[in-house]
Design a protein around this motif. Structure first.
Motif, PDB file in Angstrom:
ATOM      1  N   HIS A  98       0.802  -1.222   0.000  1.00 29.08           N
ATOM      2  CA  HIS A  98       0.000   0.000   0.000  1.00 29.08           C
ATOM      3  C   HIS A  98       0.836   1.274   0.000  1.00 29.08           C
ATOM      4  N   GLY A  99       2.122   1.165   0.218  1.00 28.52           N
ATOM      5  CA  GLY A  99       2.959   2.347   0.332  1.00 28.52           C
ATOM      6  C   GLY A  99       2.971   2.890   1.751  1.00 28.52           C
ATOM      7  N   GLY A 100       3.955   3.708   2.037  1.00 27.71           N
ATOM      8  CA  GLY A 100       4.100   4.254   3.375  1.00 27.71           C
ATOM      9  C   GLY A 100       4.898   3.328   4.277  1.00 27.71           C
ATOM     10  N   ASP A 112       2.283  -2.941  14.842  1.00 30.18           N
ATOM     11  CA  ASP A 112       1.273  -1.905  14.646  1.00 30.18           C
ATOM     12  C   ASP A 112       1.468  -1.389  13.236  1.00 30.18           C
ATOM     13  N   ALA A 113       0.534  -1.715  12.352  1.00 32.56           N
ATOM     14  CA  ALA A 113       0.698  -1.423  10.928  1.00 32.56           C
ATOM     15  C   ALA A 113       0.102  -0.078  10.519  1.00 32.56           C
ATOM     16  N   THR A 114      -0.336   0.729  11.482  1.00 30.03           N
ATOM     17  CA  THR A 114      -0.884   2.026  11.119  1.00 30.03           C
ATOM     18  C   THR A 114       0.201   2.908  10.500  1.00 30.03           C
ATOM     19  N   LYS A 115      -0.260   3.908   9.761  1.00 28.45           N
ATOM     20  CA  LYS A 115       0.633   4.864   9.106  1.00 28.45           C
ATOM     21  C   LYS A 115       0.511   6.194   9.865  1.00 28.45           C
ATOM     22  N   GLN A 116       1.578   6.565  10.561  1.00 29.85           N
ATOM     23  CA  GLN A 116       1.567   7.723  11.451  1.00 29.85           C
ATOM     24  C   GLN A 116       2.373   8.881  10.849  1.00 29.85           C
ATOM     25  N   GLY A 117       1.815  10.081  10.915  1.00 31.38           N
ATOM     26  CA  GLY A 117       2.553  11.237  10.455  1.00 31.38           C
ATOM     27  C   GLY A 117       3.863  11.431  11.197  1.00 31.38           C
ATOM     28  N   THR A 151       0.913  13.238  -0.889  1.00 30.52           N
ATOM     29  CA  THR A 151      -0.333  12.704  -1.435  1.00 30.52           C
ATOM     30  C   THR A 151      -1.269  12.143  -0.371  1.00 30.52           C
ATOM     31  N   LYS A 152      -0.751  11.762   0.774  1.00 27.33           N
ATOM     32  CA  LYS A 152      -1.582  11.147   1.808  1.00 27.33           C
ATOM     33  C   LYS A 152      -1.779  12.041   3.031  1.00 27.33           C
ATOM     34  N   ASP A 168      -4.288   0.412   4.930  1.00 34.22           N
ATOM     35  CA  ASP A 168      -4.682   0.592   3.532  1.00 34.22           C
ATOM     36  C   ASP A 168      -5.019   2.041   3.200  1.00 34.22           C
ATOM     37  N   TRP A 169      -4.645   2.961   4.085  1.00 31.96           N
ATOM     38  CA  TRP A 169      -4.838   4.397   3.940  1.00 31.96           C
ATOM     39  C   TRP A 169      -6.278   4.845   4.177  1.00 31.96           C
ATOM     40  N   THR A 170      -7.070   4.013   4.827  1.00 28.01           N
ATOM     41  CA  THR A 170      -8.357   4.487   5.322  1.00 28.01           C
ATOM     42  C   THR A 170      -8.085   5.500   6.427  1.00 28.01           C
ATOM     43  N   PRO A 171      -8.644   6.707   6.341  1.00 29.32           N
ATOM     44  CA  PRO A 171      -8.348   7.717   7.369  1.00 29.32           C
ATOM     45  C   PRO A 171      -8.843   7.297   8.752  1.00 29.32           C
TER      46      PRO A 171
END
Length: 408
Positions: A98-100, A112-117, A151-152, A168-171
């Motif tokens: 998914h990228g990131g 923890d697979a979340t995508k954190q700023g 982009t995200k 999966d980049w769901t906010p």
């Protein structure tokens, strides 16, 4: 000023260099986890987390950044840690589907697979620093994480980034944080120094304008931590006390004081609101955040300016030292000099662990080692930069200062 600045004294500068070397000796030779990433440690220097510790992306990225500093300073062996960390960021933290970049990793994949700023900010810092020593992954990583941030995460209508997403980049809705944006400001400046691309500087200036020139100014330069999606302040927010502490955090006021002066210098000293804001942030930190009875900064204050979490942590002390150095470089005064000395006096008396190495990361209100938030000695980043920032001109990052000093 009535006294010579410590920063100009060769003896003080030698002392700072010695303390930086002590930190390298504690962290450099024991940090590599052979299963990937880096260890965090207890007070004695033993790895924490058993056979499968969670490896936070910020710990990996910060170690890369700090080992770049070590390499630039000519410390043998740092390049091995740079390679180890960059490999782990690129081949393990990076989400190839998914990228990131995943927030924390274990031996068998994400914990923890979340995508954190916050995490992506430190990837940009690591890659930008690694590019200064010609690491083969650096440029591709800069491009990759920049595209993700653009982009995200980036919200142009506000001039800042959003906070977090599902894998999966769901906010994940409802929250915007200053902490991730503050560290992104540092990383954007590093990327600007590494690449010369104006977009990084422009993004950093917009974040600083939102969080400090507008939002912090509205609250008397008490930096708000937590906001809703429209950047309305959430004074009653309660979250993770390590990354999202409730109330307001004087350590972040201090960190911003340094960052906006660095940003002021990089931007050609055109944003005239920045030095005044830095002075206000530092003054408020010393007036409201400093424990005038026992010393040290309270971890958090409530919005009535009263101590909330009364622990004394190492990183606000480190950031205060860096802020004091930058203020003495840009707007020297007796107050800034006396505060700088008081901060280092307190660090030397209470935070340096002369027996086992490193710094105590948490002290109680009465300045005794404690572990209510931090388990041990997990990170070289804040303390190392505190020791090195005063040694270089208050015009850019430590890495820029080292490189510039070697070219003259």
């Amino acid at each position: 000023m009535t006294a010579q600045s410590w920063i100009s004294l060769a003896t003080h500068r030698d002392w700072l260099t010695g303390e930086a070397n002590r930190l390298f000796e504690f962290f450099q030779h024991r940090s590599i986890n052979p299963k990937g990433g880096f260890y965090e440690f207890d007070d004695l220097g033993n790895p924490l987390g058993g056979d499968d510790p969670a490896r936070g992306i910020h710990i990996t990225a910060r170690m890369v950044h700090c080992m770049v500093i070590g390499h630039l300073l000519g410390r043998p062996g740092c390049s091995q840690l740079i390679d180890h960390g960059m490999d782990y960021l690129w081949n393990h933290h990076r989400d190839r589907k998914h990228g990131g970049y995943f927030w924390t990793m274990g031996n068998d994949g994400p914990k923890d697979a979340t995508k954190q700023g916050y995490g992506h900010a430190f990837v940009l810092l690591a890659a930008s620093s690694a590019s200064l020593v010609g690491h083969p992954l650096a440029d591709e990583m800069i491009d990759d994480v920049t595209e993700i941030l653009e982009t995200k995460f980036w919200e142009d209508e506000h001039g800042a980034i959003s906070e977090e997403f599902e894998p999966d980049w769901t906010p994940i809705p409802g929250y915007r944080g200053q902490n991730s944006n503050m560290h992104l400001t540092e990383a954007l400046m590093s990327a600007y120094e590494a690449t010369g691309e104006d977009l990084y500087l422009e993004r950093a200036e917009r974040i600083a304008d939102l969080i400090i020139n507008r939002k912090a100014r509205e609250t008397g330069f008490r930096v708000g931590e937590h906001f809703d999606e429209n950047w309305n302040l959430l004074k009653d927010y309660r979250g993770n006390e390590m990354f999202r502490p409730s109330g307001t955090t004087p350590g972040h006021w201090l960190e911003w004081a340094r960052l906006i002066l660095q940003l002021y210098a990089l931007g050609g000293k055109e944003k005239t609101w920045m030095p005044e804001a830095a002075e206000q942030l530092f003054a408020q930190s010393m007036a409201l955040g400093w424990d005038h009875r026992q010393g040290g900064f309270f971890y958090t204050l409530d919005w009535d300016d009263q101590p909330a979490k009364r622990s004394k942590l190492w990183w606000p002390m480190a950031e205060a030292a860096g802020a004091g150095a930058f203020l003495n470089g840009h707007v020297p005064s007796d107050m800034h000099e006396s505060s700088y000395r008081l901060i280092w006096d307190t660090i030397a008396a209470h935070f340096l662990d002369r027996k086992h190495g490193g710094w105590h990361e948490e002290l109680s209100e009465d300045l005794k080692p404690a572990h209510t938030i931090f388990a041990g000695k997990g990170d070289i980043y804040h303390a190392l930069q505190a020791c090195l920032i005063p040694l270089y001109p208050a015009e850019g990052s430590v890495t820029k200062g080292i490189i510039d000093s070697q070219e003259t």
